[in-house]
Design an enzyme around this catalytic site. Structure first.
Site, mmCIF file in Angstrom:
data_model
loop_
_atom_site.group_PDB
_atom_site.id
_atom_site.type_symbol
_atom_site.label_atom_id
_atom_site.label_comp_id
_atom_site.label_asym_id
_atom_site.label_seq_id
_atom_site.Cartn_x
_atom_site.Cartn_y
_atom_site.Cartn_z
ATOM 1 N NE ARG A 194 27.964 3.849 37.030
ATOM 2 C CZ ARG A 194 26.785 3.862 37.468
ATOM 3 N NH1 ARG A 194 26.396 5.411 37.480
ATOM 4 N NH2 ARG A 194 26.131 3.233 38.111
ATOM 5 C CB THR B 16 27.012 9.874 60.581
ATOM 6 O OG1 THR B 16 27.240 8.236 60.827
ATOM 7 C CG2 THR B 16 26.460 10.195 59.221
ATOM 8 C CG ASN C 78 31.499 5.419 46.045
ATOM 9 O OD1 ASN C 78 30.707 6.362 46.176
ATOM 10 N ND2 ASN C 78 31.534 4.858 44.724
ATOM 11 N N GLY D 107 50.572 -1.308 36.867
ATOM 12 C CA GLY D 107 49.735 -1.159 38.006
ATOM 13 C C GLY D 107 50.342 -0.720 39.347
ATOM 14 C CE1 TYR E 19 20.626 4.466 48.166
ATOM 15 C CE2 TYR E 19 19.592 6.315 49.459
ATOM 16 C CZ TYR E 19 20.615 5.674 48.744
ATOM 17 O OH TYR E 19 21.774 6.364 48.474
ATOM 18 C CB SER F 156 21.913 8.151 51.741
ATOM 19 O OG SER F 156 20.755 9.053 51.348
#
Length: 244
Positions: A15, A235, A89, A53, A154, A141
């Site tokens: 998702r 980054t 991810n 697969g 976090y 992030s």
């Protein structure tokens, strides 16, 4: 199996951003392997379209199950004989003042956002080093770059990924492997669904481009970093200029 097709592992691909990354790699003709806690309509559709697969592999694995994550990477190598790229991810958001955050949530964030990434990367590197080729992309992030109240735990896990990215890049570069990170800002997804209109307006007002990024913006950036051989240890902030 065609040697022209890359074998790409994407953690947490059922998702959100993970789903978009999986679909993008499949559309590009790659072989994609992913895991998530449970299946959903997206995963079921892909498995039904490819029952053998040949181009898509999924396993039900909880990201904090380190043995399961390690075994997953080994299964991918056994099935497809190599791993060309890895996108770390999978992750969990933890919000709240540090003094009010439970130790359970702290351990969950550390296990899923950091420890699981290290274990999965280590397992994938064995095949990449043997082939002297590979690309690793860590999804961090902007909270690793800019401090925000209520996101200390976090932010700590996502900032650790940046140090991991830089150090690992110097370690495996001589083997032909790139390691980079993307630091997404606030982007249109279910992760910002809880924001009020006032909060969204404040974020947009503080963003030079006066808009939140889209999932596609991040997917496009991932595609670029996975394709280049000249960039490593870097980054890329995809945030509309939020951290400028």
């Amino acid at each position: 199996m065609s040697t022209d097709r890359k074998v790409v592992i994407i953690s947490g691909g059922s998702r959100g951003l993970g789903q978009a990354l999986v679909q993008d790699r499949l559309d590009a003709g790659d072989i994609v392997a992913t895991f998530s806690r449970s299946s959903n309509d997206f995963i079921d559709r892909l498995r039904k379209a490819d029952p053998e697969g040949e181009r898509f592999h999924w396993e039900p694995i909880e990201g904090t199950d380190l043995d399961g994550v390690r075994t997953f990477a080994m299964n991918v190598v056994r099935r497809y004989k190599r791993i060309d790229a890895l996108v770390n991810n999978a992750g969990v958001g933890v919000e709240g003042l540090l003094t009010m955050t439970s130790e359970r949530d702290i351990h969950l964030a550390l296990a899923l956002n950091l420890e699981s990434v290290i274990v999965l990367t280590r397992a994938c590197l064995k095949a990449m080093i043997a082939a002297r080729h590979g690309s690793i992309l860590n999804i961090s992030s902007v909270n690793a770059l800019r401090g925000h109240k209520g996101l200390a735990v976090y932010s700590a896990t996502k900032a650790a990924l940046l140090g991991f990215t830089r150090s690992l890049a110097t370690e495996v570069g001589p083997q032909g492997i790139t390691v980079n990170a993307i630091a997404p800002g606030f982007f249109e997804s279910e992760m910002v669904g809880h924001l009020t209109d006032a909060q969204r307006a404040r974020i947009i007002r503080r963003t030079p481009m006066r808009a939140m990024c889209t999932t596609q913006d991040i997917v496009d950036s991932a595609r670029f970093l996975l394709s280049t051989r000249a960039i490593t240890g870097q980054t890329l902030a995809v945030d509309g200029g939020f951290t400028a």
